[in-house]
Structure formats: structure tokens, C-alpha cells
Design an enzyme around this catalytic site. Structure first.
Site, PDB file in Angstrom:
ATOM      1  N   CYS A  55      -6.323  -1.320   9.945  1.00 59.38           N
ATOM      2  CA  CYS A  55      -6.801  -0.505   8.967  1.00 59.38           C
ATOM      3  C   CYS A  55      -8.439  -0.414   8.722  1.00 59.38           C
ATOM      4  CB  CYS A  55      -6.157  -1.102   7.596  1.00 59.38           C
ATOM      5  SG  CYS A  55      -4.338  -0.739   7.466  1.00 59.38           S
ATOM      6  N   LEU A 113      -1.877  -6.865   1.297  1.00 59.74           N
ATOM      7  CA  LEU A 113      -1.458  -7.907   2.020  1.00 59.74           C
ATOM      8  C   LEU A 113      -2.213  -7.773   3.391  1.00 59.74           C
ATOM      9  CD1 LEU A 113       0.373  -7.006   4.586  1.00 59.74           C
ATOM     10  CD2 LEU A 113       2.120  -6.430   2.934  1.00 59.74           C
ATOM     11  N   LYS A 157      -8.588   0.460  -3.070  1.00 61.02           N
ATOM     12  CA  LYS A 157      -7.907   0.030  -1.751  1.00 61.02           C
ATOM     13  C   LYS A 157      -9.038   0.324  -0.658  1.00 61.02           C
ATOM     14  CE  LYS A 157      -5.354  -1.285   1.451  1.00 61.02           C
ATOM     15  NZ  LYS A 157      -5.269  -2.664   1.802  1.00 61.02           N
ATOM     16  N   ASN A 198     -11.222  -2.808   1.406  1.00 60.61           N
ATOM     17  CA  ASN A 198     -11.352  -3.167   3.038  1.00 60.61           C
ATOM     18  C   ASN A 198     -12.629  -2.974   3.411  1.00 60.61           C
ATOM     19  OD1 ASN A 198      -8.434  -3.749   3.379  1.00 60.61           O
ATOM     20  ND2 ASN A 198      -7.954  -2.059   4.379  1.00 60.61           N
ATOM     21  N   ALA A 199     -13.349  -1.915   3.023  1.00 58.76           N
ATOM     22  CA  ALA A 199     -14.812  -1.852   3.507  1.00 58.76           C
ATOM     23  C   ALA A 199     -15.539  -3.193   3.044  1.00 58.76           C
ATOM     24  CB  ALA A 199     -15.546  -0.663   2.683  1.00 58.76           C
ATOM     25  N   TYR A 259       4.933  -2.350   8.963  1.00 59.63           N
ATOM     26  CA  TYR A 259       4.449  -3.654   8.641  1.00 59.63           C
ATOM     27  C   TYR A 259       4.035  -3.800   6.950  1.00 59.63           C
ATOM     28  CZ  TYR A 259       3.626  -4.776  13.553  1.00 59.63           C
ATOM     29  OH  TYR A 259       3.687  -5.424  14.810  1.00 59.63           O
TER      30      TYR A 259
HETATM   31  P1  NAD Z   1       3.479   1.379  10.393  1.00 59.24           P
HETATM   32  O1  NAD Z   1       3.059   2.226  11.495  1.00 59.24           O
HETATM   33  O2  NAD Z   1       3.731  -0.025  10.955  1.00 59.24           O
HETATM   34  O3  NAD Z   1       4.585   1.906   9.629  1.00 59.24           O
HETATM   35  C1  NAD Z   1       4.836   3.253   9.209  1.00 59.24           C
HETATM   36  C2  NAD Z   1       6.196   3.623   9.185  1.00 59.24           C
HETATM   37  O4  NAD Z   1       6.349   5.268   8.898  1.00 59.24           O
HETATM   38  C3  NAD Z   1       6.404   3.837  11.047  1.00 59.24           C
HETATM   39  O5  NAD Z   1       7.595   3.258  11.230  1.00 59.24           O
HETATM   40  C4  NAD Z   1       6.677   5.549  11.153  1.00 59.24           C
HETATM   41  O6  NAD Z   1       7.871   5.835  11.883  1.00 59.24           O
HETATM   42  C5  NAD Z   1       7.226   5.929   9.594  1.00 59.24           C
HETATM   43  N1  NAD Z   1       7.073   7.342   9.131  1.00 59.24           N
HETATM   44  C6  NAD Z   1       6.036   8.248   9.479  1.00 59.24           C
HETATM   45  N2  NAD Z   1       6.354   9.228   8.828  1.00 59.24           N
HETATM   46  C7  NAD Z   1       7.642   9.256   8.413  1.00 59.24           C
HETATM   47  C8  NAD Z   1       8.392  10.209   7.808  1.00 59.24           C
HETATM   48  N3  NAD Z   1       8.024  11.202   7.498  1.00 59.24           N
HETATM   49  N4  NAD Z   1       9.747   9.875   7.343  1.00 59.24           N
HETATM   50  C9  NAD Z   1       9.975   8.593   7.622  1.00 59.24           C
HETATM   51  N5  NAD Z   1       9.272   7.550   8.141  1.00 59.24           N
HETATM   52  C10 NAD Z   1       8.128   7.928   8.473  1.00 59.24           C
HETATM   53  O7  NAD Z   1       2.158   1.427   9.451  1.00 59.24           O
HETATM   54  P2  NAD Z   1       1.625   0.211   8.340  1.00 59.24           P
HETATM   55  O8  NAD Z   1       0.975  -0.846   9.143  1.00 59.24           O
HETATM   56  O9  NAD Z   1       3.076  -0.237   7.711  1.00 59.24           O
HETATM   57  O10 NAD Z   1       0.925   0.858   7.332  1.00 59.24           O
HETATM   58  C11 NAD Z   1       1.499   1.784   6.430  1.00 59.24           C
HETATM   59  C12 NAD Z   1       0.373   2.235   5.306  1.00 59.24           C
HETATM   60  O11 NAD Z   1      -0.001   1.092   4.620  1.00 59.24           O
HETATM   61  C13 NAD Z   1      -0.885   2.702   5.900  1.00 59.24           C
HETATM   62  O12 NAD Z   1      -1.375   3.778   5.263  1.00 59.24           O
HETATM   63  C14 NAD Z   1      -1.901   1.450   5.938  1.00 59.24           C
HETATM   64  O13 NAD Z   1      -3.134   1.921   5.873  1.00 59.24           O
HETATM   65  C15 NAD Z   1      -1.392   0.691   4.737  1.00 59.24           C
HETATM   66  N6  NAD Z   1      -1.543  -0.766   4.761  1.00 59.24           N
HETATM   67  C16 NAD Z   1      -1.088  -1.393   6.045  1.00 59.24           C
HETATM   68  C17 NAD Z   1      -1.491  -2.772   5.910  1.00 59.24           C
HETATM   69  C18 NAD Z   1      -1.053  -3.457   7.239  1.00 59.24           C
HETATM   70  O14 NAD Z   1      -1.604  -4.669   7.184  1.00 59.24           O
HETATM   71  N7  NAD Z   1      -0.633  -3.070   8.122  1.00 59.24           N
HETATM   72  C19 NAD Z   1      -1.984  -3.434   4.579  1.00 59.24           C
HETATM   73  C20 NAD Z   1      -2.204  -2.670   3.679  1.00 59.24           C
HETATM   74  C21 NAD Z   1      -1.968  -1.286   3.781  1.00 59.24           C
HETATM   75  C1  UGA Z   2      -6.847  -6.447   6.111  1.00 57.12           C
HETATM   76  C2  UGA Z   2      -7.036  -6.951   4.497  1.00 57.12           C
HETATM   77  O1  UGA Z   2      -7.335  -8.290   4.552  1.00 57.12           O
HETATM   78  C3  UGA Z   2      -6.045  -6.925   3.573  1.00 57.12           C
HETATM   79  O2  UGA Z   2      -6.352  -6.992   2.271  1.00 57.12           O
HETATM   80  C4  UGA Z   2      -5.489  -5.489   3.853  1.00 57.12           C
HETATM   81  O3  UGA Z   2      -4.344  -5.089   2.899  1.00 57.12           O
HETATM   82  C5  UGA Z   2      -5.381  -4.939   5.294  1.00 57.12           C
HETATM   83  O4  UGA Z   2      -6.473  -5.068   6.044  1.00 57.12           O
HETATM   84  C6  UGA Z   2      -5.054  -3.447   5.263  1.00 57.12           C
HETATM   85  O5  UGA Z   2      -5.303  -2.729   4.487  1.00 57.12           O
HETATM   86  O6  UGA Z   2      -4.394  -3.208   6.426  1.00 57.12           O
HETATM   87  P1  UGA Z   2      -5.311  -7.262   8.239  1.00 57.12           P
HETATM   88  O7  UGA Z   2      -6.220  -6.297   8.896  1.00 57.12           O
HETATM   89  O8  UGA Z   2      -3.918  -7.463   8.435  1.00 57.12           O
HETATM   90  O9  UGA Z   2      -5.569  -7.354   6.636  1.00 57.12           O
HETATM   91  O10 UGA Z   2      -6.076  -8.803   8.561  1.00 57.12           O
HETATM   92  P2  UGA Z   2      -7.440  -9.517   8.296  1.00 57.12           P
HETATM   93  O11 UGA Z   2      -7.078 -11.134   7.920  1.00 57.12           O
HETATM   94  O12 UGA Z   2      -8.272  -8.770   7.150  1.00 57.12           O
HETATM   95  O13 UGA Z   2      -8.258  -9.506   9.600  1.00 57.12           O
HETATM   96  C7  UGA Z   2      -8.594  -8.328   9.992  1.00 57.12           C
HETATM   97  C8  UGA Z   2      -9.645  -8.537  11.265  1.00 57.12           C
HETATM   98  O14 UGA Z   2     -10.816  -9.276  10.865  1.00 57.12           O
HETATM   99  C9  UGA Z   2      -8.876  -9.460  12.538  1.00 57.12           C
HETATM  100  O15 UGA Z   2      -9.164  -9.014  13.657  1.00 57.12           O
HETATM  101  C10 UGA Z   2      -9.465 -10.748  12.022  1.00 57.12           C
HETATM  102  O16 UGA Z   2      -9.279 -11.645  13.146  1.00 57.12           O
HETATM  103  C11 UGA Z   2     -10.952 -10.276  11.863  1.00 57.12           C
HETATM  104  N1  UGA Z   2     -11.586 -11.336  10.806  1.00 57.12           N
HETATM  105  C12 UGA Z   2     -11.168 -11.673   9.515  1.00 57.12           C
HETATM  106  C13 UGA Z   2     -12.725 -12.048  11.537  1.00 57.12           C
HETATM  107  O17 UGA Z   2     -13.151 -11.803  12.437  1.00 57.12           O
HETATM  108  N2  UGA Z   2     -13.346 -12.951  10.567  1.00 57.12           N
HETATM  109  C14 UGA Z   2     -12.825 -13.429   9.346  1.00 57.12           C
HETATM  110  O18 UGA Z   2     -13.617 -14.077   8.698  1.00 57.12           O
HETATM  111  C15 UGA Z   2     -11.647 -12.676   8.833  1.00 57.12           C
END
Ligand code: NAD
Ligand code: UGA
Length: 465
Positions: free
Chosen positions: A277, A164, A221, A225-226, A13
Site C-alpha cells: 500500500c 490495520l 486514508k 499512509n502518506a 488481507y
Molecule cells: P488482496 O489482494 O489481498 O485481496 C483482494 C481480493 O479481492 C483478492 O483475493 C481478489 O481475488 C478479490 N477480488 C478482486 N476483484 C474481485 C471481484 N470482482 N469479485 C470478487 N473478488 C474480487 O488485497 P488487500 O491487501 O486485502 O487490500 C484490499 C484493499 O484494502 C486495497 O484497496 C488496499 O489498499 C486496502 N488496504 C490494505 C491493507 C493491507 O494491509 N493489506 C490495509 C488497509 C487497506
Molecule cells: C500500513 C499502515 O501502517 C496501515 O495503517 C495501513 O492500513 C496499511 O499500510 C495499508 O493501507 O495497507 P502495513 O503496510 O501493513 O500497514 O505495515 P507497516 O507496519 O506500516 O509497515 C510498512 C513498511 O514500512 C514495512 O516494510 C515496514 O518494515 C516499514 N517500516 C515501518 C519501517 O521501515 N520503519 C518503521 O518505523 C515502520
């Protein structure tokens, strides 16, 4: 050295959308996103863009524009590492499910595997960028692995956490509030930071690109989130007081949000926050605090997660008590399974816990979500291990139309705030339900007066019901 080749390890993602946007904004840079999950890579390469593994509004058109030109998806991790001057690590960092720190600490095994693979393959100097969310001081672990391989390659480790949110990822990437880059304060470190600043400068105004030391960046970071999750838990804590006192949490949120010191965003009451997250990052913070002996700090943040669990359980309890203290054999239709609207992601979705609680009470559940398919719903429930997969299969049905899902239901529970739910033909829904027909709105999206005038009995979270 201007960066010409980027490798991103992890096509999830974050990795997928982030690299698609960098590819669009930096046509001179070749980007290869690699993953060990072959099915995911095949999906990223599918000609049918509705099959991309990540659903994000606007992502398909960016992938259409860049894929095959300067954006590539591959399982050949080694080749991409070898070619790149800059490597983003964007792999998952879930909560540990075993050993020391189980249920709390971040599991860094995927990060370590990446570092070892980079160390094994690299023949020339590399900038390694932490894109994944990591405990503060992880860069030192990565550095130690990379620096002790004896191949004379020089590495710079940068922290560049991603902020994001799913559902708005493309928008957030194109117009971020800020880009954060942490690096070493040595000359080489500053040079590496400048390389990454140059990349973002192609579309992000300079004043929004913040550079710090590595540890501040890593910790910022988790802190962001916290703080965000804490706002949701705070408003959810008020939602229950509102329900008991006749105050309306939506009015309270508006009233406090107009105070510019508080601000109006992220004050939407809900059935609880979900997503991959918030919970994992707070628990990670709690673990870090505990490991420094800071128990008061740890307890403070742990309360945010406890409040969230309370909110999810409170919602299912409300359903049960309202329906005359039993849901056994009753059909309850879930509108929404994703953890928020505009995403197909269901990780830690509150719908899963609410469903599990109701299934424990022998309810029958039918699910409709515009972007989540039936395999995912069963996968999520089976992962809990609360009951065997056959029982889940028997008690839960996933349908492709809301009007089909609803037939013969006693209640509708709204678990995700998909816009389309507001515009359904609620008269038609009422007609195909058993009476009394209940609506439990866990997202505060329905027009209570309208539904009541149709004949529904309505519970809306946080509103003096
Ligand atoms: P995800 O699970 O969607 O994707 C991670 C991918 O990494 C998987 O497809 C997995 O197969 C791959 N992977 C794992 N080990 C590997 C390796 N050794 N070599 C190659 N590929 C490998 O995870 P995500 O949601 O993209 O999150 C990734 C990181 O970003 C996490 O640390 C998360 O906390 C952070 N993050 C996520 C979001 C979000 O909205 N999802 C936002 C900000 C930060
Ligand atoms: C969150 C942060 O907003 C991002 O900045 C961060 O990068 C990401 O986590 C991450 O590190 O993964 P995300 O989890 O994708 O993003 O979505 P949010 O919009 O933050 O919503 C998180 C949860 O809180 C959802 O279940 C949403 O419905 C809930 N939420 C959000 C509420 O219940 N009320 C609100 O006012 C806002």
C-alpha cells in the site's frame, strides 16, 4: 433496519481478518466473504488453520470460533450480494500498469466490476461500504454506476477505510486508534452511517468512531499512509547521513522521538518500506495532485517514494562495494523475504529489489523466511521480468532452515526483522560460512559488538560503520 446480513467482496488481507473480527464481535450478523479466486476461498475454508491464505497472529483462533457459525467464505458472489443489506467492497486497488496514469494512478477496474455486479444482482436497498483504499471522489463513480441501472434500488455509499497493519491486524482491528466512516449528509446518508456505527459500537468505544463527509474519509486514508511512509523515508534519509558522519540513527531516532510533538513510533530505519500500500497510495496521491495541476504538491510526495527506492538500491550497493566490488558467483543468504515481520505477505518487499540488483551482478542467493515459501519467492522475482524464470531458478535457492541456507555463504543480508533472527546461534552460522564472513543488517536488529566478537564483518544500516 438493523443489519442482519453482510457480504464482503474480496477475501484478502483486509477482507478476511476484518470480517472475522466483525463476526466475532457481532454474533447476530451473518457474514459471507466472497472472492472470485477459488483457491483463496478453499484455503479460507481449510480445516487445517495453518493453511489460511493470510498469516496473522491470532487470526486462526477467531476463524475457528466463527467460521461456519456466522462467518462464511464462498465463491458465490451473486447469492451473497442478494442476501446482504450491507456490502463491503474490499478488493485490490493496485497501481495501473497500462494506459493513462500507468505506474501511478489506482486501477479501479476491480472496484467498478464490483459496483456493476451489485447493480445487476440487487433487488432491495443496500448500503455499500468502500473498505478498499480509493482515490478521493471514487464514491461518486460507484454511485453513478449504481444509480443508473434503472432497477429502483436505493443505495447509500459509505467510505470506511481500513487502517490495520499486517502482522498486527487482529490487534489493530480489536483495538483501533479510530474507525473512520464517511457518508452523505442527507437523512438517508446519516441513517446509513448510523447503521455502520452501530456495528463497530459492539466493541469500539463511541469516542473512537469518527464520522465525516465521504471525501474527507477517502482522502484521510491516503493522507495517513502518506504521512506514515514519509516518516520512514525521513528517518532513512537520516540513516545515510549518520553513516557518513559517525552519528547513530538509532540514537537520533530516540532523541527526536522523545519530543512529544514528533513521537517515537514509526521511526525505525530500514532497507526501505514495502507492502502493498505505501507506494501505491502515495503514487495515487501524486497522480491526484498532478491531475489538479498541483505539481509542487505532487513532487513533494513523490520524493518519499524516490527516497525509498534510493534506500533499497543503496543497501545492495553497500553489499557489492563491501564485498570487494564483486558478488559474481558469491553466495549471499537472505534472512527474510516478507515486507515486515509476522506476515507472509511479500508484496513490494524491499527484499525483491535488493535480490534483483544482486542477481544482476551474478550473485547466488539463498533465501530463508519463516513464513514465505519458495513458490512465492520465484513468483516475485519472475514478475519483474528482469531475467528468465530458468535463470532465477538457477541463481536463487529457497531453504527451509536458516542453518541450511547459510552453508558456504559469503554474506548474510537481513531483509526482514523477524524476531527469531536475533536469537539464532550466530557462532554456528559463522562456522558454516566462507571467510571473511559478512553480515548486512538492513533492519537494525543484530548486536553488532557480539557479531564482531565472533569474527563477522558487520554493516548495520544507519550506524556509523
Ligand atoms: P488482496 O489482494 O489481498 O485481496 C483482494 C481480493 O479481492 C483478492 O483475493 C481478489 O481475488 C478479490 N477480488 C478482486 N476483484 C474481485 C471481484 N470482482 N469479485 C470478487 N473478488 C474480487 O488485497 P488487500 O491487501 O486485502 O487490500 C484490499 C484493499 O484494502 C486495497 O484497496 C488496499 O489498499 C486496502 N488496504 C490494505 C491493507 C493491507 O494491509 N493489506 C490495509 C488497509 C487497506
Ligand atoms: C500500513 C499502515 O501502517 C496501515 O495503517 C495501513 O492500513 C496499511 O499500510 C495499508 O493501507 O495497507 P502495513 O503496510 O501493513 O500497514 O505495515 P507497516 O507496519 O506500516 O509497515 C510498512 C513498511 O514500512 C514495512 O516494510 C515496514 O518494515 C516499514 N517500516 C515501518 C519501517 O521501515 N520503519 C518503521 O518505523 C515502520
Amino acid at each position: 433496519m438493523a443489519i442482519k446480513n453482510i457480504c464482503c467482496i474480496g477475501a484478502g488481507y483486509v477482507g478476511g481478518p476484518t470480517m472475522a473480527v466483525i463476526a466475532q464481535k457481532c454474533p447476530d450478523i451473518n457474514i459471507t466473504v466472497v472472492d472470485i479466486n477459488e483457491a483463496r476461498i478453499i484455503a479460507w475454508n481449510d480445516d487445517d488453520l495453518t493453511k489460511l491464505p493470510v498469516f496473522e497472529p491470532g487470526l486462526d483462533s477467531i476463524v475457528r470460533e466463527t467460521r461456519g457459525k456466522n462467518l462464511f467464505f464462498s465463491t458465490d458472489v451473486d447469492a451473497a450480494i442478494d442476501r446482504a443489506e450491507m456490502i463491503f467492497i474490499s478488493v485490490n486497488t493496485p497501481t495501473k500498469t497500462y494506459g493513462k496514469g500507468k505506474g501511478m494512478a489506482a486501477d479501479l477496474k476491480y472496484i467498478e466490476l464490483c459496483a456493476r455486479q451489485i447493480a445487476k444482482i440487487s433487488k432491495n436497498d443496500k448500503i455499500v461500504v468502500e473498505k478498499s483504499t480509493l482515490p478521493v471522489r471514487t464514491a461518486s463513480t460507484i454511485k453513478s454506476i449504481l444509480d443508473n441501472t434503472g432497477n429502483n434500488v436505493k443505495y447509500q455509499i459509505l467510505s470506511n477505510p481500513e487502517f490495520l497493519a499486517e502482522g498486527t491486524a487482529v490487534e489493530d482491528l480489536l483495538q483501533p486508534d479510530r474507525v473512520l466512516i464517511g457518508g452523505d449528509t442527507t437523512i438517508e446518508g446519516e441513517r446509513a452511517v448510523a447503521e455502520l456505527v452501530d456495528i463497530y459500537s459492539n466493541w469500539v468505544p463511541k469516542e473512537k468512531i469518527l464520522t465525516t463527509n465521504v471525501w474527507s474519509s477517502e482522502l484521510s486514508k491516503l493522507t495517513a499512509n502518506a504521512f506514515l511512509a514519509q516518516r520512514v523515508s525521513s528517518i532513512n534519509a537520516m540513516s545515510v547521513i549518520c553513516e557518513r558522519t559517525g552519528a547513530d540513527v538509532y540514537e537520533v531516532a530516540k532523541a527526536i522521538g522523545m519530543d512529544s510533538r514528533i513521537g517515537s513510533k514509526f521511526l525505525k530505519p530500514s532497507v526501505g518500506f514495502g507492502g502493498s500500500c505505501f507506494q501505491k497510495d502515495i503514487l495515487n496521491l501524486v497522480y491526484i495532485a498532478k491531475s489538479y495541476g498541483l505539481d509542487e504538491v505532487a513532487n513533494y510526495w513523490e520524493g518519499v517514494v524516490e527516497m525509498n527506492n534510493y534506500q533499497k538500491n543503496r543497501f545492495s550497493d553497500k553489499i557489492i562495494t563491501t564485498m570487494y566490488n564483486t558478488v559474481s558467483g558469491k553466495k549471499i543468504t537472505f534472512f527474510g523475504w516478507a515486507f515486515k515481520k509476522d506476515t507472509n505477505d511479500t508484496r513490494e518487499s524491499p527484499a525483491i529489489q535488493v535480490a534483483d540488483n544482486l542477481l544482476n551482478e551474478q550473485a547466488q542467493i539463498s533465501v530463508f523466511d519463516p513464513k514465505v515459501d519458495q513458490d512465492q519467492v520465484y513468483k516475485d522475482l519472475n514478475l519483474l521480468n528482469t531475467r528468465d524464470p530458468e535463470t532465477n531458478l538457477k541463481l536463487v535457492k529457497v531453504l527451509e532452515s536458516p542453518y541450511e541456507a547459510i552453508i558456504g555463504s559469503h554474506a548474510v543480508a537481513i531483509l526482514t526483522e523477524w524476531e527469531e533472527f536475533r536469537h539464532y546461534d550466530w557462532n554456528k552460522i559463522y562456522e558454516s560460512m566462507l571467510k571473511p564472513a559478512f553480515v548486512f543488517d538492513g533492519r537494525g536488529i543484530v548486536d553488532v559488538n557480539n557479531l564482531k566478537s565472533i569474527g563477522f564483518s558487520v554493516y548495520k544500516i544507519g550506524a556509523g560503520n
